[in-house]
Structure formats: structure tokens, C-alpha cells
Design a protein around this motif. Structure first.
Motif, PDB file in Angstrom:
ATOM      1  N   GLU A 164       0.826  -1.215   0.000  1.00 55.70           N
ATOM      2  CA  GLU A 164       0.000   0.000   0.000  1.00 55.70           C
ATOM      3  C   GLU A 164       0.858   1.262   0.000  1.00 55.70           C
ATOM      4  OE1 GLU A 164      -2.933   0.092   3.033  1.00 55.70           O
ATOM      5  OE2 GLU A 164      -3.862  -1.811   2.450  1.00 55.70           O
ATOM      6  N   THR A 165       1.997   1.210   0.689  1.00 61.98           N
ATOM      7  CA  THR A 165       2.860   2.396   0.795  1.00 61.98           C
ATOM      8  C   THR A 165       4.168   2.251   0.032  1.00 61.98           C
ATOM      9  OG1 THR A 165       3.988   1.572   2.787  1.00 61.98           O
ATOM     10  CG2 THR A 165       1.934   2.828   3.098  1.00 61.98           C
ATOM     11  N   ALA A 166       4.532   1.010  -0.341  1.00 58.77           N
ATOM     12  CA  ALA A 166       5.797   0.666  -1.003  1.00 58.77           C
ATOM     13  C   ALA A 166       6.985   0.758  -0.048  1.00 58.77           C
ATOM     14  CB  ALA A 166       6.048   1.529  -2.233  1.00 58.77           C
ATOM     15  N   ALA A 167       6.746   1.028   1.230  1.00 59.48           N
ATOM     16  CA  ALA A 167       7.835   1.103   2.207  1.00 59.48           C
ATOM     17  C   ALA A 167       8.376  -0.291   2.492  1.00 59.48           C
ATOM     18  CB  ALA A 167       7.340   1.751   3.489  1.00 59.48           C
ATOM     19  N   VAL A 168       9.689  -0.425   2.437  1.00 62.11           N
ATOM     20  CA  VAL A 168      10.337  -1.709   2.719  1.00 62.11           C
ATOM     21  C   VAL A 168      10.534  -1.835   4.226  1.00 62.11           C
ATOM     22  CG1 VAL A 168      12.408  -3.101   2.356  1.00 62.11           C
ATOM     23  CG2 VAL A 168      11.477  -1.716   0.480  1.00 62.11           C
ATOM     24  N   ASP A 169      10.229  -2.993   4.756  1.00 59.61           N
ATOM     25  CA  ASP A 169      10.313  -3.224   6.189  1.00 59.61           C
ATOM     26  C   ASP A 169      11.732  -2.964   6.708  1.00 59.61           C
ATOM     27  OD1 ASP A 169       9.440  -4.101   8.744  1.00 59.61           O
ATOM     28  OD2 ASP A 169      10.269  -6.094   8.369  1.00 59.61           O
ATOM     29  N   GLY A 170      11.865  -2.005   7.626  1.00 60.53           N
ATOM     30  CA  GLY A 170      13.151  -1.724   8.257  1.00 60.53           C
ATOM     31  C   GLY A 170      14.119  -0.892   7.443  1.00 60.53           C
ATOM     32  N   ALA A 171      13.712  -0.403   6.265  1.00 58.90           N
ATOM     33  CA  ALA A 171      14.642   0.356   5.411  1.00 58.90           C
ATOM     34  C   ALA A 171      14.757   1.801   5.867  1.00 58.90           C
ATOM     35  CB  ALA A 171      14.174   0.307   3.955  1.00 58.90           C
ATOM     36  N   GLN A 172      15.899   2.422   5.568  1.00 57.59           N
ATOM     37  CA  GLN A 172      16.129   3.819   5.904  1.00 57.59           C
ATOM     38  C   GLN A 172      16.972   4.466   4.803  1.00 57.59           C
ATOM     39  OE1 GLN A 172      18.756   4.478   9.289  1.00 57.59           O
ATOM     40  NE2 GLN A 172      19.650   2.451   9.056  1.00 57.59           N
ATOM     41  N   MET A 173      17.169   5.774   4.914  1.00 57.06           N
ATOM     42  CA  MET A 173      17.899   6.527   3.895  1.00 57.06           C
ATOM     43  C   MET A 173      19.303   6.898   4.353  1.00 57.06           C
ATOM     44  SD  MET A 173      15.783   6.964   1.276  1.00 57.06           S
ATOM     45  CE  MET A 173      16.696   8.236   0.383  1.00 57.06           C
ATOM     46  N   ARG A 174      20.221   6.969   3.392  1.00 63.45           N
ATOM     47  CA  ARG A 174      21.500   7.623   3.614  1.00 63.45           C
ATOM     48  C   ARG A 174      21.845   8.370   2.327  1.00 63.45           C
ATOM     49  NH1 ARG A 174      23.770   2.305   2.970  1.00 63.45           N
ATOM     50  NH2 ARG A 174      25.300   2.201   1.278  1.00 63.45           N
ATOM     51  N   TYR A 175      22.759   9.332   2.427  1.00 64.76           N
ATOM     52  CA  TYR A 175      23.034  10.206   1.289  1.00 64.76           C
ATOM     53  C   TYR A 175      24.532  10.322   1.026  1.00 64.76           C
ATOM     54  CZ  TYR A 175      18.241  11.461   2.380  1.00 64.76           C
ATOM     55  OH  TYR A 175      16.902  11.397   2.651  1.00 64.76           O
ATOM     56  N   VAL A 176      24.869  10.436  -0.249  1.00 64.51           N
ATOM     57  CA  VAL A 176      26.259  10.604  -0.692  1.00 64.51           C
ATOM     58  C   VAL A 176      26.302  11.810  -1.624  1.00 64.51           C
ATOM     59  CG1 VAL A 176      28.099   9.600  -2.085  1.00 64.51           C
ATOM     60  CG2 VAL A 176      26.797   8.142  -0.523  1.00 64.51           C
ATOM     61  N   THR A 177      27.109  12.801  -1.281  1.00 65.29           N
ATOM     62  CA  THR A 177      27.252  13.986  -2.131  1.00 65.29           C
ATOM     63  C   THR A 177      28.672  14.030  -2.676  1.00 65.29           C
ATOM     64  OG1 THR A 177      25.612  15.228  -0.862  1.00 65.29           O
ATOM     65  CG2 THR A 177      27.121  16.496  -2.224  1.00 65.29           C
ATOM     66  N   TYR A 178      28.807  13.924  -3.996  1.00 68.86           N
ATOM     67  CA  TYR A 178      30.125  13.855  -4.637  1.00 68.86           C
ATOM     68  C   TYR A 178      30.773  15.237  -4.789  1.00 68.86           C
ATOM     69  CZ  TYR A 178      29.096   9.008  -5.848  1.00 68.86           C
ATOM     70  OH  TYR A 178      28.797   7.661  -5.780  1.00 68.86           O
ATOM     71  N   ILE A 179      32.027  15.315  -4.357  1.00 69.16           N
ATOM     72  CA  ILE A 179      32.834  16.524  -4.536  1.00 69.16           C
ATOM     73  C   ILE A 179      34.234  16.060  -4.945  1.00 69.16           C
ATOM     74  CG2 ILE A 179      33.651  18.682  -3.510  1.00 69.16           C
ATOM     75  CD1 ILE A 179      31.475  18.485  -1.463  1.00 69.16           C
ATOM     76  N   PRO A 180      34.452  15.775  -6.250  1.00 72.32           N
ATOM     77  CA  PRO A 180      35.733  15.222  -6.704  1.00 72.32           C
ATOM     78  C   PRO A 180      36.929  16.013  -6.203  1.00 72.32           C
ATOM     79  CG  PRO A 180      34.132  15.219  -8.483  1.00 72.32           C
ATOM     80  CD  PRO A 180      33.507  15.997  -7.360  1.00 72.32           C
ATOM     81  N   TRP A 181      37.929  15.260  -5.747  1.00 71.24           N
ATOM     82  CA  TRP A 181      39.242  15.758  -5.318  1.00 71.24           C
ATOM     83  C   TRP A 181      39.200  16.526  -3.985  1.00 71.24           C
ATOM     84  CZ3 TRP A 181      41.195  12.744  -8.653  1.00 71.24           C
ATOM     85  CH2 TRP A 181      40.719  12.699  -9.969  1.00 71.24           C
ATOM     86  N   ALA A 182      38.049  16.623  -3.340  1.00 69.16           N
ATOM     87  CA  ALA A 182      37.939  17.382  -2.097  1.00 69.16           C
ATOM     88  C   ALA A 182      38.710  16.719  -0.960  1.00 69.16           C
ATOM     89  CB  ALA A 182      36.475  17.527  -1.695  1.00 69.16           C
ATOM     90  N   THR A 183      39.197  17.530  -0.032  1.00 69.55           N
ATOM     91  CA  THR A 183      39.842  17.053   1.186  1.00 69.55           C
ATOM     92  C   THR A 183      39.248  17.833   2.364  1.00 69.55           C
ATOM     93  OG1 THR A 183      41.606  18.702   1.142  1.00 69.55           O
ATOM     94  CG2 THR A 183      41.999  16.633  -0.073  1.00 69.55           C
ATOM     95  N   SER A 184      39.592  17.423   3.554  1.00 70.80           N
ATOM     96  CA  SER A 184      39.128  18.137   4.734  1.00 70.80           C
ATOM     97  C   SER A 184      39.611  19.580   4.718  1.00 70.80           C
ATOM     98  CB  SER A 184      39.625  17.443   6.008  1.00 70.80           C
ATOM     99  OG  SER A 184      39.168  18.108   7.160  1.00 70.80           O
ATOM    100  N   GLU A 185      40.819  19.777   4.203  1.00 68.24           N
ATOM    101  CA  GLU A 185      41.383  21.132   4.154  1.00 68.24           C
ATOM    102  C   GLU A 185      40.647  22.031   3.168  1.00 68.24           C
ATOM    103  OE1 GLU A 185      43.143  18.352   4.042  1.00 68.24           O
ATOM    104  OE2 GLU A 185      44.122  18.471   6.014  1.00 68.24           O
ATOM    105  N   THR A 186      40.112  21.449   2.098  1.00 67.52           N
ATOM    106  CA  THR A 186      39.473  22.290   1.075  1.00 67.52           C
ATOM    107  C   THR A 186      38.000  22.572   1.360  1.00 67.52           C
ATOM    108  OG1 THR A 186      38.925  20.369  -0.318  1.00 67.52           O
ATOM    109  CG2 THR A 186      41.041  21.480  -0.717  1.00 67.52           C
ATOM    110  N   ILE A 187      37.321  21.684   2.105  1.00 65.20           N
ATOM    111  CA  ILE A 187      35.890  21.928   2.354  1.00 65.20           C
ATOM    112  C   ILE A 187      35.521  21.950   3.840  1.00 65.20           C
ATOM    113  CG2 ILE A 187      35.230  20.953   0.130  1.00 65.20           C
ATOM    114  CD1 ILE A 187      34.248  18.473   1.626  1.00 65.20           C
ATOM    115  N   GLY A 188      36.466  21.613   4.730  1.00 66.77           N
ATOM    116  CA  GLY A 188      36.215  21.740   6.154  1.00 66.77           C
ATOM    117  C   GLY A 188      35.372  20.660   6.799  1.00 66.77           C
ATOM    118  N   ILE A 189      35.293  19.492   6.167  1.00 69.18           N
ATOM    119  CA  ILE A 189      34.541  18.376   6.742  1.00 69.18           C
ATOM    120  C   ILE A 189      35.528  17.271   7.110  1.00 69.18           C
ATOM    121  CG2 ILE A 189      32.869  16.539   6.225  1.00 69.18           C
ATOM    122  CD1 ILE A 189      31.300  18.505   4.596  1.00 69.18           C
TER     123      ILE A 189
END
Length: 226
Positions: free
Chosen positions: A169-194
């Protein structure tokens, strides 16, 4: 005096009986509530079904896409026969990769069409039998040469979990959740602060830093732990 004692004893017995009746009634009500809750829970479980058809694959895969974009998103998949095909055509900016029914658990992913050349290249190399290390190295060289490109900020939405039963009825999968990936080629902690390693649950961190596949990981906590 004897009459007074008799009256007191009778009154005490009457109060005791009334208290016992109330306690019994309350206990019965709690028991009935627990039974109703258990029955409701079992009924909810009965509504779940296995992902057994292409229609099931489409419905559950679209849960990875933003809700307003699901109807017009394209869905591609290894179908029930093990072939890589387009299950549903789309005309918006999203492409959804449905769950592979030959693998354990559930995993569907949604990404912007700008990422398709990169994703398709990976699928092609894996189909040729290339290892994960080979795929990484080859795409790294092709990114450096300009043959492949990733638009910085392109995001992958991943809907995943350990189970393969879902609510039709909802298409929700039992126990499923979301995660996200954001691509930033060549990035480092020094260049983006994460930070380049997770510092706490539910916090973003940078994976594959300094490479073509550098990306911010955001893995929300399960609902029962929020």
C-alpha cells in the motif's frame, strides 16, 4: 458492642471485595489492550509481501527518490531474470537503480542524470569482470583525463535495509532507511572543512578524500534511535 464489631467486619469485607473486583477489572482491561495491540501488530506484519515481480521492484525502488519526483523518474535494474534493463522510462532529472533481487537485503539508489555516465561506466567495467580496485583506478584515470566528469554536489540517495518484505500500500520496505552521498571530486578536509572520518553518529564526513570519488557521507540514525 458485638453489633458494632459485626458491622465493621462486614464493611471491611465489602470494601475488600470491591477493591478486588476493581483490580481484576483493571487487569482484564490491560490484558485486552495488550491482546489488541499484539493482534494489530500481527495484522500489520500480514500486510507485508515479498518483492517478487518487476512491479514490486519499481514500487520499492522509487522510495529512494524524492516523493514529488517519483512518478517521472526512470527506473533501471537487474530484473528477476538477472538481466540489466530499463523497467520504467522517465522524463525528469532522476534515475533510480532498483534493488538487485539476487543479493541479500534491500538496496535501491536514486541519482541525478548527470551522474549516469559515471555510474554506467562502473556497471560496464564490473560486467567485464573488473575488480572494485580496478574500477576505482580506471575511473580515476578517466576523470583526470576529462573522459569522465562528475558535477560537484551531485547527490546519491540510498534506500536500504536488511529485509526484502514491503508494504504494497505504501511501497515502504520493512526496516529500510535513507543515507546520502554527495560527490565533490578531489575534495579534502582542508578544502571543504569536513572531517575525513565520522566523529559522531548522524554527522557528515568525507570519504575517499583527495580522489575522483571524494564524497560526503550522511547516514541518518534509525528511527528508533533518534
Amino acid at each position: 458492642m458485638k453489633n458494632l464489631i459485626t458491622v465493621l467486619i462486614f464493611t471491611g469485607l465489602l470494601i475488600s471485595c470491591n477493591t478486588s473486583d476493581k483490580t481484576k477489572k483493571a487487569s482484564e482491561e490491560v490484558s485486552e489492550t495488550e491482546m489488541a495491540t499484539e493482534s494489530s501488530s500481527k495484522e500489520a506484519k500480514k500486510n507485508l509481501k515479498a518483492i517478487e515481480s518487476d512491479e514490486d521492484l519499481i514500487a520499492t525502488a522509487l522510495m529512494a527518490a524524492p516523493e514529488k519526483s517519483r512518478a517521472s523518474a526512470k527506473v533501471i535494474v537487474f530484473n528477476m531474470a538477472g538481466e540489466f534493463v530499463t523497467l520504467k522510462e522517465g522524463d525528469n532529472e532522476f534515475i533510480v537503480l532498483a534493488d538487485d533481487p539476487t543479493k541479500d537485503g534491500f538496496n535501491a539508489a536514486c541519482y541525478h542524470k548527470n551522474l549516469e555516465p559515471f555510474m554506467a561506466r562502473g556497471r560496464a567495467l564490473r560486467a567485464e569482470g573488473k575488480s572494485a580496485e580496478d574500477v576505482f583506478a580506471m575511473r580515476e584515470e578517466e576523470m583526470k583525463s576529462g573522459k569522465l566528469k562528475i558535477t560537484p554536489g551531485s547527490t546519491l540517495h540510498i534506500y536500504y535495509g536488511p529485509n526484502t518484505m514491503y508494504d504494497p500500500e505504501t511501497a515502504a520496505v520493512d526496516g529500510a532507511q535513507m543515507r546520502y552521498v554527495t560527490y565533490i571530486p578531489w575534495a579534502t578536509s582542508e578544502t571543504i572543512g569536513i572531517p575525513e572520518a565520522p566523529t559522531a553518529p548522524n554527522h557528515p564526513w568525507l570519504m575517499n578524500a583527495g580522489t575522483h570519488r571524494a564524497h560526503i557521507m550522511i547516514s541518518p540514525l534509525p528511527k528508533d534511535k533518534e
